[in-house]
Motif scaffolding. Structure first.
Motif, PDB file in Angstrom:
ATOM      1  N   GLY A 184       0.818  -1.203   0.000  1.00  0.00           N
ATOM      2  CA  GLY A 184       0.000   0.000   0.000  1.00  0.00           C
ATOM      3  C   GLY A 184       0.853   1.254   0.000  1.00  0.00           C
ATOM      4  N   PHE A 185       0.362   2.313  -0.669  1.00  0.00           N
ATOM      5  CA  PHE A 185       1.067   3.592  -0.643  1.00  0.00           C
ATOM      6  C   PHE A 185       0.056   4.733  -0.526  1.00  0.00           C
ATOM      7  CE2 PHE A 185       0.550   2.598  -5.210  1.00  0.00           C
ATOM      8  CZ  PHE A 185      -0.094   3.729  -5.672  1.00  0.00           C
ATOM      9  N   ARG A 186       0.541   5.869  -0.039  1.00  0.00           N
ATOM     10  CA  ARG A 186      -0.275   7.081   0.085  1.00  0.00           C
ATOM     11  C   ARG A 186       0.484   8.238  -0.551  1.00  0.00           C
ATOM     12  NH1 ARG A 186      -1.385   9.485   5.961  1.00  0.00           N
ATOM     13  NH2 ARG A 186       0.608  10.499   5.534  1.00  0.00           N
ATOM     14  N   LEU A 187      -0.056   8.752  -1.670  1.00  0.00           N
ATOM     15  CA  LEU A 187       0.558   9.880  -2.356  1.00  0.00           C
ATOM     16  C   LEU A 187       0.025  11.187  -1.784  1.00  0.00           C
ATOM     17  CD1 LEU A 187       0.364   8.816  -6.119  1.00  0.00           C
ATOM     18  CD2 LEU A 187       2.246   8.501  -4.522  1.00  0.00           C
ATOM     19  N   ILE A 188       0.908  12.143  -1.543  1.00  0.00           N
ATOM     20  CA  ILE A 188       0.466  13.482  -1.180  1.00  0.00           C
ATOM     21  C   ILE A 188       0.571  14.349  -2.430  1.00  0.00           C
ATOM     22  CG2 ILE A 188       2.765  14.141  -0.300  1.00  0.00           C
ATOM     23  CD1 ILE A 188       1.216  15.913   1.747  1.00  0.00           C
ATOM     24  N   LEU A 189      -0.548  14.962  -2.812  1.00  0.00           N
ATOM     25  CA  LEU A 189      -0.642  15.713  -4.059  1.00  0.00           C
ATOM     26  C   LEU A 189      -1.465  16.981  -3.847  1.00  0.00           C
ATOM     27  CD1 LEU A 189      -1.471  12.692  -6.391  1.00  0.00           C
ATOM     28  CD2 LEU A 189       0.691  13.931  -6.347  1.00  0.00           C
ATOM     29  N   THR A 190      -1.313  17.923  -4.735  1.00  0.00           N
ATOM     30  CA  THR A 190      -2.120  19.142  -4.691  1.00  0.00           C
ATOM     31  C   THR A 190      -3.431  18.891  -5.422  1.00  0.00           C
ATOM     32  OG1 THR A 190      -0.135  20.512  -4.662  1.00  0.00           O
ATOM     33  CG2 THR A 190      -2.200  21.583  -5.261  1.00  0.00           C
ATOM     34  N   ASN A 191      -4.536  19.125  -4.737  1.00  0.00           N
ATOM     35  CA  ASN A 191      -5.858  18.951  -5.319  1.00  0.00           C
ATOM     36  C   ASN A 191      -6.163  20.152  -6.202  1.00  0.00           C
ATOM     37  OD1 ASN A 191      -8.557  18.617  -5.932  1.00  0.00           O
ATOM     38  ND2 ASN A 191      -9.110  17.916  -3.873  1.00  0.00           N
ATOM     39  N   PRO A 192      -6.291  19.983  -7.526  1.00  0.00           N
ATOM     40  CA  PRO A 192      -6.540  21.128  -8.402  1.00  0.00           C
ATOM     41  C   PRO A 192      -7.893  21.802  -8.149  1.00  0.00           C
ATOM     42  CG  PRO A 192      -6.731  19.068  -9.620  1.00  0.00           C
ATOM     43  CD  PRO A 192      -6.187  18.716  -8.272  1.00  0.00           C
ATOM     44  N   ALA A 193      -8.805  21.087  -7.494  1.00  0.00           N
ATOM     45  CA  ALA A 193     -10.125  21.669  -7.242  1.00  0.00           C
ATOM     46  C   ALA A 193     -10.075  22.807  -6.230  1.00  0.00           C
ATOM     47  CB  ALA A 193     -11.091  20.579  -6.762  1.00  0.00           C
ATOM     48  N   ASN A 194      -9.169  22.690  -5.230  1.00  0.00           N
ATOM     49  CA  ASN A 194      -9.124  23.730  -4.195  1.00  0.00           C
ATOM     50  C   ASN A 194      -7.709  24.201  -3.853  1.00  0.00           C
ATOM     51  OD1 ASN A 194      -8.116  21.568  -2.722  1.00  0.00           O
ATOM     52  ND2 ASN A 194     -10.054  21.159  -1.667  1.00  0.00           N
ATOM     53  N   GLY A 195      -6.686  23.633  -4.496  1.00  0.00           N
ATOM     54  CA  GLY A 195      -5.317  24.040  -4.240  1.00  0.00           C
ATOM     55  C   GLY A 195      -4.727  23.502  -2.957  1.00  0.00           C
ATOM     56  N   ALA A 196      -5.494  22.697  -2.212  1.00  0.00           N
ATOM     57  CA  ALA A 196      -5.015  22.145  -0.941  1.00  0.00           C
ATOM     58  C   ALA A 196      -4.314  20.804  -1.176  1.00  0.00           C
ATOM     59  CB  ALA A 196      -6.179  21.969   0.029  1.00  0.00           C
ATOM     60  N   LEU A 197      -3.444  20.434  -0.224  1.00  0.00           N
ATOM     61  CA  LEU A 197      -2.819  19.118  -0.290  1.00  0.00           C
ATOM     62  C   LEU A 197      -3.804  18.046   0.141  1.00  0.00           C
ATOM     63  CD1 LEU A 197       0.749  19.822   1.182  1.00  0.00           C
ATOM     64  CD2 LEU A 197       0.122  19.499  -1.219  1.00  0.00           C
ATOM     65  N   GLY A 198      -3.763  16.907  -0.537  1.00  0.00           N
ATOM     66  CA  GLY A 198      -4.628  15.793  -0.177  1.00  0.00           C
ATOM     67  C   GLY A 198      -3.934  14.480  -0.482  1.00  0.00           C
ATOM     68  N   TYR A 199      -4.608  13.361  -0.167  1.00  0.00           N
ATOM     69  CA  TYR A 199      -4.013  12.036  -0.333  1.00  0.00           C
ATOM     70  C   TYR A 199      -4.745  11.252  -1.417  1.00  0.00           C
ATOM     71  CZ  TYR A 199      -1.931  12.961   4.257  1.00  0.00           C
ATOM     72  OH  TYR A 199      -1.240  13.513   5.307  1.00  0.00           O
ATOM     73  N   LYS A 200      -3.960  10.447  -2.162  1.00  0.00           N
ATOM     74  CA  LYS A 200      -4.512   9.421  -3.026  1.00  0.00           C
ATOM     75  C   LYS A 200      -3.912   8.091  -2.592  1.00  0.00           C
ATOM     76  CE  LYS A 200      -5.551  12.147  -7.161  1.00  0.00           C
ATOM     77  NZ  LYS A 200      -5.338  12.282  -8.620  1.00  0.00           N
ATOM     78  N   TYR A 201      -4.761   7.077  -2.435  1.00  0.00           N
ATOM     79  CA  TYR A 201      -4.332   5.782  -1.926  1.00  0.00           C
ATOM     80  C   TYR A 201      -4.230   4.768  -3.060  1.00  0.00           C
ATOM     81  CZ  TYR A 201      -5.712   7.884   2.510  1.00  0.00           C
ATOM     82  OH  TYR A 201      -5.824   8.725   3.589  1.00  0.00           O
ATOM     83  N   GLY A 202      -3.289   3.822  -2.925  1.00  0.00           N
ATOM     84  CA  GLY A 202      -3.137   2.813  -3.956  1.00  0.00           C
ATOM     85  C   GLY A 202      -2.283   1.645  -3.511  1.00  0.00           C
TER      86      GLY A 202
END
Length: 343
Positions: free
Chosen positions: A144-162
């Motif tokens: 499992g991994f958790r990516l930290i990325l910038t959400n283009p919808a609001n400019g905030a940092l968020g996570y994507k799981y995979g």
């Protein structure tokens, strides 16, 4: 009415998978370290030119150390995935707090914010040329991994799981089949109910193998693809297709954008009597070397990447089986290792 119900049912199934991105790594082989050689392999999971996760197969000397229930040695090997701190932030892997203890197999897990997230996850440890000491076990697993990325919808940092689908072989190599992740920010992802490797449902596919599509390529079956890169595929039926695939090696060259990558193609794979290696924009790869070795480590091909194509006659190779293509940078570091099958 039956046709209408069938279309509705298929639409519901396709919506279930519509948020998942799958990337095929073509069974990339990351070999057990021999002698004092260590391997560190960076992986860009979402193709944004940011390395996200690293696989390390490390030969460590020093000691002596007491290890594996009383065995003593001045060297040992440990293998682990770790999250990379890139320009966006610190990525994490699902694993324990230390990389020298056995990690976590996520095959039957649901990943979310409440899982155990740390910088490293140990796959196995052993003394050189001896059996595993602590190991996930020979066979297939999910990291499992958790990516930290910038959400283009609001400019905030968020996570994507995979998850990364990988295998520990009986010879201690690591084979990475591919990986997949949830496209929606901060949404859990389930290991088995959404995707199992190999997968042919509705997803974004970095591959040229598809089912039920019209393909403007050497592969044909009922889908629309205008390139060898990927597209969203809607599957209306199950069709088993026997294909000869092209092996793609996408390489980040560390050059200023946009010319910072090159793609090498190897075909056919599996092969019978020859392969063609297309080096793409080979001028970007000055002093890079391609080497091919058999399963015994014997070299059967070697050349600088200095021309558009290599036509390689396989009649002089050592017979049917698995061969390993290595791309080596000017600093003599192995950039990637991929598998070629001679049958």
């Amino acid at each position: 009415m039956k046709n209408l119900l069938l279309i509705l049912a298929l639409s519901l199934v396709n919506n279930l998978f519509s948020q998942i991105t799958y990337v095929d790594n073509f069974d990339g082989v990351y070999p057990y370290p021999i002698g004092s050689t260590s391997g560190n392999y960076n992986i860009d999971l979402n193709n944004d030119q940011q390395n996200d996760v690293k696989l390390t197969l490390q030969y460590s000397s020093g000691g002596p150390v007491t290890y594996c229930g009383g065995s003593s040695s001045n060297a040992f090997i440990f293998v682990y995935f770790s999250g990379i701190l890139n320009t966006i932030g610190q990525n994490k892997v699902n694993g324990p707090s230390q990389n020298l203890i056995l990690g976590i197999d996520c095959t039957n897990d649901t990943l979310n914010a409440f899982d155990l997230w740390n910088n490293a996850n140990s796959l196995y440890q052993c003394l050189p040329n001896q059996a595993f000491c602590y190991t996930m076990g020979i066979g297939t697993h999910k990291q499992g991994f958790r990516l930290i990325l910038t959400n283009p919808a609001n400019g905030a940092l968020g996570y994507k799981y995979g998850y990364i689908d990988y295998t520990i072989t009986s010879s201690s190599d690591i084979v990475i089949h591919g990986w997949y992740y949830e496209n929606t920010f901060n949404v859990p992802i389930v290991a088995n109910s959404l995707l199992d490797y190999p997968y042919d449902g509705n997803c974004i596919y970095y591959d040229t193998i598809t089912t039920n599509v019209t393909v403007y390529d050497t592969i044909t079956t009922n889908v629309t693809i205008y390139d060898t890169i990927t597209t969203n595929i809607t599957t209306y039926d199950t069709l088993l297709v026997s294909v000869t695939d092209t092996l793609f090696i996408n390489t980040s060259l560390g050059l200023p954008a946009p010319n910072n990558t090159n793609t090498i193609q190897v075909y056919p794979n599996p092969a019978n009597d020859h392969i063609t290696i297309d080096n793409g924009n080979f001028a970007l790869m000055s002093n890079y070397t391609l080497k091919i070795e058999n399963s015994l480590g014997q070299q059967v091909f070697s050349s600088l990447v200095n021309q558009q194509q290599f036509y390689v006659d396989l009649n002089g190779w050592s017979g049917n089986g698995v061969y390993f293509l290595k791309l080596i940078n000017p600093q003599n570091n192995i950039v990637t290792i991929r598998k070629i099958v001679l049958q």
